[in-house]
Scaffold this active site. Sequence first.
Site, PDB file in Angstrom:
ATOM      1  N   HIS A 140      57.265 -32.238 -11.135  1.00 42.35           N
ATOM      2  CA  HIS A 140      56.755 -33.251 -12.038  1.00 42.35           C
ATOM      3  C   HIS A 140      57.679 -34.463 -12.200  1.00 42.35           C
ATOM      4  CE1 HIS A 140      53.923 -30.109 -12.910  1.00 42.35           C
ATOM      5  NE2 HIS A 140      53.301 -30.835 -13.812  1.00 42.35           N
ATOM      6  N   HIS A 176      55.490 -37.500 -11.639  1.00 46.72           N
ATOM      7  CA  HIS A 176      55.180 -38.438 -12.714  1.00 46.72           C
ATOM      8  C   HIS A 176      55.616 -39.856 -12.345  1.00 46.72           C
ATOM      9  CE1 HIS A 176      54.835 -35.308 -16.226  1.00 46.72           C
ATOM     10  NE2 HIS A 176      53.797 -35.320 -15.436  1.00 46.72           N
ATOM     11  N   ARG A 230      46.832 -35.417 -40.703  1.00 49.06           N
ATOM     12  CA  ARG A 230      48.099 -34.689 -40.530  1.00 49.06           C
ATOM     13  C   ARG A 230      47.913 -33.300 -39.902  1.00 49.06           C
ATOM     14  NH1 ARG A 230      49.084 -37.468 -45.484  1.00 49.06           N
ATOM     15  NH2 ARG A 230      50.710 -39.051 -45.178  1.00 49.06           N
ATOM     16  N   LYS A 276      50.811 -28.765 -25.326  1.00 51.66           N
ATOM     17  CA  LYS A 276      51.307 -30.116 -25.080  1.00 51.66           C
ATOM     18  C   LYS A 276      50.132 -31.087 -25.152  1.00 51.66           C
ATOM     19  CE  LYS A 276      55.421 -29.473 -22.203  1.00 51.66           C
ATOM     20  NZ  LYS A 276      56.017 -29.794 -20.887  1.00 51.66           N
ATOM     21  N   HIS A 309      46.897 -36.432 -10.727  1.00 57.13           N
ATOM     22  CA  HIS A 309      48.097 -35.744 -11.210  1.00 57.13           C
ATOM     23  C   HIS A 309      48.507 -34.601 -10.282  1.00 57.13           C
ATOM     24  CE1 HIS A 309      51.002 -33.869 -13.852  1.00 57.13           C
ATOM     25  NE2 HIS A 309      50.324 -32.740 -13.809  1.00 57.13           N
ATOM     26  N   ARG A 323      60.791 -23.100 -20.434  1.00 57.62           N
ATOM     27  CA  ARG A 323      59.523 -23.801 -20.197  1.00 57.62           C
ATOM     28  C   ARG A 323      59.691 -25.013 -19.286  1.00 57.62           C
ATOM     29  NH1 ARG A 323      54.670 -25.328 -24.527  1.00 57.62           N
ATOM     30  NH2 ARG A 323      53.333 -26.322 -22.973  1.00 57.62           N
ATOM     31  N   GLU A 363      59.859 -26.099 -25.181  1.00 54.83           N
ATOM     32  CA  GLU A 363      60.588 -26.516 -23.991  1.00 54.83           C
ATOM     33  C   GLU A 363      62.063 -26.785 -24.255  1.00 54.83           C
ATOM     34  OE1 GLU A 363      60.063 -30.018 -20.774  1.00 54.83           O
ATOM     35  OE2 GLU A 363      58.212 -28.942 -21.241  1.00 54.83           O
ATOM     36  N   LYS A 370      51.842 -18.822 -17.453  1.00 50.53           N
ATOM     37  CA  LYS A 370      52.164 -19.874 -18.420  1.00 50.53           C
ATOM     38  C   LYS A 370      52.226 -19.318 -19.831  1.00 50.53           C
ATOM     39  CE  LYS A 370      51.478 -24.582 -19.794  1.00 50.53           C
ATOM     40  NZ  LYS A 370      50.870 -25.888 -19.503  1.00 50.53           N
ATOM     41  N   ASN A 419      57.841 -27.632 -15.056  1.00 54.91           N
ATOM     42  CA  ASN A 419      57.814 -29.023 -14.596  1.00 54.91           C
ATOM     43  C   ASN A 419      58.208 -29.162 -13.130  1.00 54.91           C
ATOM     44  OD1 ASN A 419      57.048 -30.333 -17.084  1.00 54.91           O
ATOM     45  ND2 ASN A 419      59.086 -29.790 -17.852  1.00 54.91           N
ATOM     46  N   GLU A 425      48.645 -26.990  -9.117  1.00 57.13           N
ATOM     47  CA  GLU A 425      49.258 -26.315 -10.265  1.00 57.13           C
ATOM     48  C   GLU A 425      49.187 -24.795 -10.116  1.00 57.13           C
ATOM     49  OE1 GLU A 425      50.989 -27.571 -12.623  1.00 57.13           O
ATOM     50  OE2 GLU A 425      50.392 -29.658 -12.930  1.00 57.13           O
TER      51      GLU A 425
END
Length: 380
Positions: A256, A260, A130, A152, A274, A249, A245, A235, A253, A194
Amino acid sequence: MTAPLKPSDPITVHVALTDRAYDIVIGRSVLPSLGARIAALRPGVRTAIVTDKTVAKHWLQATEASLAEAGIATSHIAVDEGEGSKSYAGLEKVSEALIAARIERNDLVIALGGGVVGDLAGFAAAILRRGVDFVQVPTSLLAQVDSSVGGKTGINSPQGKNLIGSFHQPVLVVADTAVLDTLSPRQFRAGYAEVAKYGVLGDAAFFTWLETNHADIMRGGSAREHAIATSCRAKAGVVSRDERENGERALLNLGHTFGHALEAATGFSDRLYHGEGVSIGMVLAAEFSAQLGMISADDAVRVERHLADAGLPTRLQDIAGFQQEGLADADRLMALMAQDKKVKRGKLTFILLQAIGQAVIANDVDPATVHAFLQQKLTQ
């Protein structure tokens, strides 16, 4: 822009998240300090290193030596390189290895690798017992400027990228720019997408600086550390204001949503890295913004030209095997974009541009307009 710092001077960027704040240490040859930094942060801790088989050949021994010198016990697990490891099977393999290594809640997982390893190890740490803390040691440019910062973590689903995951912040990031020397030119260029993204979305002066200095970044000159630190500061600032986000935030993206979908269409394979998908996605976002009258056509061309000058793909037709697997099918790409994490109640959200250095969140973009735009780009 400020002048680049000397590459011999480690740079520390702080991510301000109250009780979960942490530092990003950036510099050439800072990896040997990893053990001492962890020992100071968590006296008496035990660790397990998650890496991939390629990174292990170059940097596992040095990482283990740094930990041993600080008196830190460690074990390691090496997964296959590439997005294929960011899967349910990869998560099971890592999780079971961490349990077998008897990593407890007060121990640390160390992610030694690029974005795949960081996402996978971070997610395994987030769900192990956990929640176990972890340290990011990013070994790719993309990971150093983007995926290692912000918490993330996750794996891919066959239906889309990063659809299974959690927010789980690292307790330390150690970004040794010397490790980037072992990257292939293609891998380094993919990470550069990036870097350029931070200029395009929120810092016009940085983008202009990149247009002049990108060659020195590629060569490993003093501009490299400056570009990485500037990207991390950008960032870190966004993450500290919007960790999960819920607003700002989402601007990170940029490129993206398109990117993606292209990665999913190519099977998350080395046909499209990527960063290469992000590069094409940024150009598409810029051109779509121009078509909507939000920016000038000249600005869209400027974005495309810079990414092309950096050696990145900028068109759908640049993807290997373009006619395969739905890449030349606007309906297929739209279906993949509909699975994007930014979709809300079935409505598409895009990050578009009002100017270079000024991105905006565009909610409820008309799917028919996007489809027509993609159809146009597919036939050019």
